[in-house]
Design a protein around this motif. Structure first.
Motif, PDB file in Angstrom:
ATOM      1  N   GLY A  60      14.105   1.373 -26.377  1.00  0.00           N
ATOM      2  CA  GLY A  60      15.149   0.352 -26.322  1.00  0.00           C
ATOM      3  C   GLY A  60      15.965   0.282 -27.596  1.00  0.00           C
ATOM      4  O   GLY A  60      17.176   0.043 -27.557  1.00  0.00           O
ATOM      5  N   ARG A  61      15.310   0.528 -28.735  1.00  0.00           N
ATOM      6  CA  ARG A  61      16.015   0.475 -30.022  1.00  0.00           C
ATOM      7  C   ARG A  61      16.744   1.770 -30.348  1.00  0.00           C
ATOM      8  O   ARG A  61      17.767   1.739 -31.052  1.00  0.00           O
ATOM      9  CB  ARG A  61      15.011   0.179 -31.151  1.00  0.00           C
ATOM     10  CG  ARG A  61      14.380  -1.193 -31.102  1.00  0.00           C
ATOM     11  CD  ARG A  61      13.634  -1.498 -32.404  1.00  0.00           C
ATOM     12  NE  ARG A  61      12.609  -0.505 -32.687  1.00  0.00           N
ATOM     13  CZ  ARG A  61      11.328  -0.625 -32.323  1.00  0.00           C
ATOM     14  NH1 ARG A  61      10.938  -1.698 -31.648  1.00  0.00           N
ATOM     15  NH2 ARG A  61      10.441   0.310 -32.628  1.00  0.00           N
ATOM     16  N   ASN A  62      16.239   2.894 -29.860  1.00  0.00           N
ATOM     17  CA  ASN A  62      16.737   4.179 -30.349  1.00  0.00           C
ATOM     18  C   ASN A  62      17.353   5.094 -29.293  1.00  0.00           C
ATOM     19  O   ASN A  62      18.284   5.827 -29.600  1.00  0.00           O
ATOM     20  CB  ASN A  62      15.580   4.938 -31.031  1.00  0.00           C
ATOM     21  CG  ASN A  62      15.020   4.203 -32.227  1.00  0.00           C
ATOM     22  OD1 ASN A  62      15.568   4.268 -33.314  1.00  0.00           O
ATOM     23  ND2 ASN A  62      13.924   3.487 -32.019  1.00  0.00           N
ATOM     24  N   GLN A  63      16.833   5.102 -28.072  1.00  0.00           N
ATOM     25  CA  GLN A  63      17.345   6.000 -27.036  1.00  0.00           C
ATOM     26  C   GLN A  63      17.425   5.259 -25.694  1.00  0.00           C
ATOM     27  O   GLN A  63      16.733   5.608 -24.738  1.00  0.00           O
ATOM     28  CB  GLN A  63      16.454   7.236 -26.917  1.00  0.00           C
ATOM     29  CG  GLN A  63      16.461   8.127 -28.147  1.00  0.00           C
ATOM     30  CD  GLN A  63      15.586   9.372 -27.974  1.00  0.00           C
ATOM     31  OE1 GLN A  63      14.948   9.579 -26.956  1.00  0.00           O
ATOM     32  NE2 GLN A  63      15.553  10.205 -29.009  1.00  0.00           N
ATOM     33  N   PRO A  64      18.263   4.227 -25.616  1.00  0.00           N
ATOM     34  CA  PRO A  64      18.288   3.387 -24.407  1.00  0.00           C
ATOM     35  C   PRO A  64      18.748   4.112 -23.149  1.00  0.00           C
ATOM     36  O   PRO A  64      18.566   3.587 -22.044  1.00  0.00           O
ATOM     37  CB  PRO A  64      19.269   2.270 -24.789  1.00  0.00           C
ATOM     38  CG  PRO A  64      20.109   2.850 -25.887  1.00  0.00           C
ATOM     39  CD  PRO A  64      19.195   3.755 -26.650  1.00  0.00           C
ATOM     40  N   GLY A  65      19.288   5.304 -23.274  1.00  0.00           N
ATOM     41  CA  GLY A  65      19.727   6.051 -22.097  1.00  0.00           C
ATOM     42  C   GLY A  65      18.597   6.724 -21.330  1.00  0.00           C
ATOM     43  O   GLY A  65      18.803   7.199 -20.208  1.00  0.00           O
ATOM     44  N   ILE A  66      17.400   6.772 -21.907  1.00  0.00           N
ATOM     45  CA  ILE A  66      16.260   7.415 -21.241  1.00  0.00           C
ATOM     46  C   ILE A  66      15.788   6.547 -20.075  1.00  0.00           C
ATOM     47  O   ILE A  66      15.658   5.333 -20.198  1.00  0.00           O
ATOM     48  CB  ILE A  66      15.101   7.635 -22.224  1.00  0.00           C
ATOM     49  CG1 ILE A  66      15.478   8.706 -23.263  1.00  0.00           C
ATOM     50  CG2 ILE A  66      13.829   8.059 -21.489  1.00  0.00           C
ATOM     51  CD1 ILE A  66      14.426   8.927 -24.315  1.00  0.00           C
ATOM     52  N   ARG A  67      15.522   7.180 -18.955  1.00  0.00           N
ATOM     53  CA  ARG A  67      14.897   6.486 -17.819  1.00  0.00           C
ATOM     54  C   ARG A  67      13.383   6.648 -17.969  1.00  0.00           C
ATOM     55  O   ARG A  67      12.850   7.748 -17.815  1.00  0.00           O
ATOM     56  CB  ARG A  67      15.369   7.073 -16.489  1.00  0.00           C
ATOM     57  CG  ARG A  67      16.852   6.903 -16.229  1.00  0.00           C
ATOM     58  CD  ARG A  67      17.232   7.541 -14.902  1.00  0.00           C
ATOM     59  NE  ARG A  67      16.674   6.775 -13.777  1.00  0.00           N
ATOM     60  CZ  ARG A  67      16.270   7.329 -12.630  1.00  0.00           C
ATOM     61  NH1 ARG A  67      16.298   8.653 -12.467  1.00  0.00           N
ATOM     62  NH2 ARG A  67      15.812   6.571 -11.650  1.00  0.00           N
ATOM     63  N   ALA A  68      12.720   5.566 -18.286  1.00  0.00           N
ATOM     64  CA  ALA A  68      11.280   5.616 -18.561  1.00  0.00           C
ATOM     65  C   ALA A  68      10.500   5.030 -17.392  1.00  0.00           C
ATOM     66  O   ALA A  68      10.776   3.908 -16.954  1.00  0.00           O
ATOM     67  CB  ALA A  68      10.961   4.846 -19.836  1.00  0.00           C
ATOM     68  N   PHE A  69       9.532   5.798 -16.905  1.00  0.00           N
ATOM     69  CA  PHE A  69       8.677   5.365 -15.806  1.00  0.00           C
ATOM     70  C   PHE A  69       7.246   5.241 -16.323  1.00  0.00           C
ATOM     71  O   PHE A  69       6.700   6.188 -16.886  1.00  0.00           O
ATOM     72  CB  PHE A  69       8.738   6.367 -14.650  1.00  0.00           C
ATOM     73  CG  PHE A  69      10.103   6.476 -14.034  1.00  0.00           C
ATOM     74  CD1 PHE A  69      10.461   5.655 -12.968  1.00  0.00           C
ATOM     75  CD2 PHE A  69      11.031   7.378 -14.524  1.00  0.00           C
ATOM     76  CE1 PHE A  69      11.723   5.749 -12.394  1.00  0.00           C
ATOM     77  CE2 PHE A  69      12.294   7.471 -13.967  1.00  0.00           C
ATOM     78  CZ  PHE A  69      12.649   6.652 -12.896  1.00  0.00           C
ATOM     79  N   ILE A  70       6.661   4.073 -16.111  1.00  0.00           N
ATOM     80  CA  ILE A  70       5.307   3.811 -16.578  1.00  0.00           C
ATOM     81  C   ILE A  70       4.315   4.033 -15.439  1.00  0.00           C
ATOM     82  O   ILE A  70       4.532   3.574 -14.312  1.00  0.00           O
ATOM     83  CB  ILE A  70       5.171   2.367 -17.101  1.00  0.00           C
ATOM     84  CG1 ILE A  70       6.035   2.165 -18.353  1.00  0.00           C
ATOM     85  CG2 ILE A  70       3.719   2.020 -17.388  1.00  0.00           C
ATOM     86  CD1 ILE A  70       5.584   2.982 -19.550  1.00  0.00           C
ATOM     87  N   LEU A  71       3.227   4.736 -15.757  1.00  0.00           N
ATOM     88  CA  LEU A  71       2.111   4.912 -14.830  1.00  0.00           C
ATOM     89  C   LEU A  71       0.917   4.160 -15.397  1.00  0.00           C
ATOM     90  O   LEU A  71       0.660   4.218 -16.594  1.00  0.00           O
ATOM     91  CB  LEU A  71       1.756   6.389 -14.680  1.00  0.00           C
ATOM     92  CG  LEU A  71       2.843   7.325 -14.171  1.00  0.00           C
ATOM     93  CD1 LEU A  71       2.330   8.757 -14.173  1.00  0.00           C
ATOM     94  CD2 LEU A  71       3.270   6.922 -12.772  1.00  0.00           C
ATOM     95  N   SER A  72       0.164   3.454 -14.542  1.00  0.00           N
ATOM     96  CA  SER A  72      -0.948   2.693 -15.069  1.00  0.00           C
ATOM     97  C   SER A  72      -2.005   2.432 -14.012  1.00  0.00           C
ATOM     98  O   SER A  72      -1.710   2.374 -12.817  1.00  0.00           O
ATOM     99  CB  SER A  72      -0.453   1.345 -15.612  1.00  0.00           C
ATOM    100  OG  SER A  72      -1.523   0.586 -16.134  1.00  0.00           O
ATOM    101  N   MET A  73      -3.246   2.259 -14.491  1.00  0.00           N
ATOM    102  CA  MET A  73      -4.312   1.808 -13.614  1.00  0.00           C
ATOM    103  C   MET A  73      -4.241   0.295 -13.419  1.00  0.00           C
ATOM    104  O   MET A  73      -4.855  -0.262 -12.515  1.00  0.00           O
ATOM    105  CB  MET A  73      -5.671   2.192 -14.210  1.00  0.00           C
ATOM    106  CG  MET A  73      -5.899   3.694 -14.278  1.00  0.00           C
ATOM    107  SD  MET A  73      -7.482   4.123 -15.028  1.00  0.00           S
ATOM    108  CE  MET A  73      -8.615   3.441 -13.803  1.00  0.00           C
TER     109      MET A  73
END
Length: 217
Positions: A74-87
């Protein structure tokens, strides 16, 4: 020529699961996986180096967790689409990821069947089928009254650390914020885990996020 819009990095500390995600991205979606990482700090370093379009990352990772990575993005590369995987599929974790700008949140058990749908989705925030299912962790069964009783045992210094944990800060970030040493922060975290009954990997962080409103109140 490589299409920069079709590049990705995968971060997960379980090599077998990570290999499965890489295979899904490359063979199933035709993406170019530029790098892999096994912890949050390595993930951030590779995001700086490669500047991918997509990140698929675990939530619970060594050194810096998925929330910390999202904050850095969010501070440095806001153009990235980030997908979180979690248990962890409890809605409190999903809400926190969305607040930090993630493009989606998937249960690990759904990743194989839904990863392609998530990345191809035009929705502002993608969630997989299992999201919202209550975690079996004892943290989900901790009543407001029980937590209030436990919080009475917490010192002022420990509470300051706990408040910052609700923002998913790392020990290093908390130390900088409070002008104390990392070792002191870690000592407070051990004491908090004992007093709040949250021993085990990420249990204290899980409690802080799930009960953030009560802790901040």
């Amino acid at each position: 020529m490589m299409d920069p819009e079709q590049t990705a990095i995968v971060c997960d500390d379980h090599p077998i699961f990570r290999a499965g995600v890489v295979s899904s991205l490359t063979n199933g979606l035709g993406l170019t996986v530029l790098a892999e990482a096994a912890d949050g700090e390595s993930c951030i370093a590779k995001l700086k180096l490669y500047e991918p379009r997509i990140l698929v990352a675990d939530l619970s990772m060594p050194l810096t967790d998925g929330f910390g990575v999202l904050e850095w993005i969010g501070r440095n590369q806001p153009g990235i689409r980030a997908f979180i995987l979690s248990m962890h599929t409890d809605i409190s974790f999903v809400q926190r990821a969305r607040e930090l700008g993630a493009a989606g949140f998937m249960a690990k058990e759904d990743a194989e069947s839904e990863l392609a749908a998530a990345i191809g989705s035009n929705t502002p925030f993608y969630t997989s089928e299992s999201i919202g299912r209550k975690s079996r962790s004892v943290m989900s069964d901790l009543s407001a009254y029980a937590l209030a009783e436990k919080l009475r045992k917490v010192s002022d210094a420990e509470r300051r650390v706990l408040v910052l944990l609700t923002q998913s800060m790392t020990s290093r970030e908390i130390a900088e914020q409070l002008f104390i040493s990392v070792r002191t922060v870690q000592a407070h975290r051990v004491s908090l885990a004992t007093k709040l009954g949250a021993q085990g990997p990420n249990k204290l962080l899980e409690l802080a996020i799930r009960h953030r409103d009560q802790i901040l109140g």
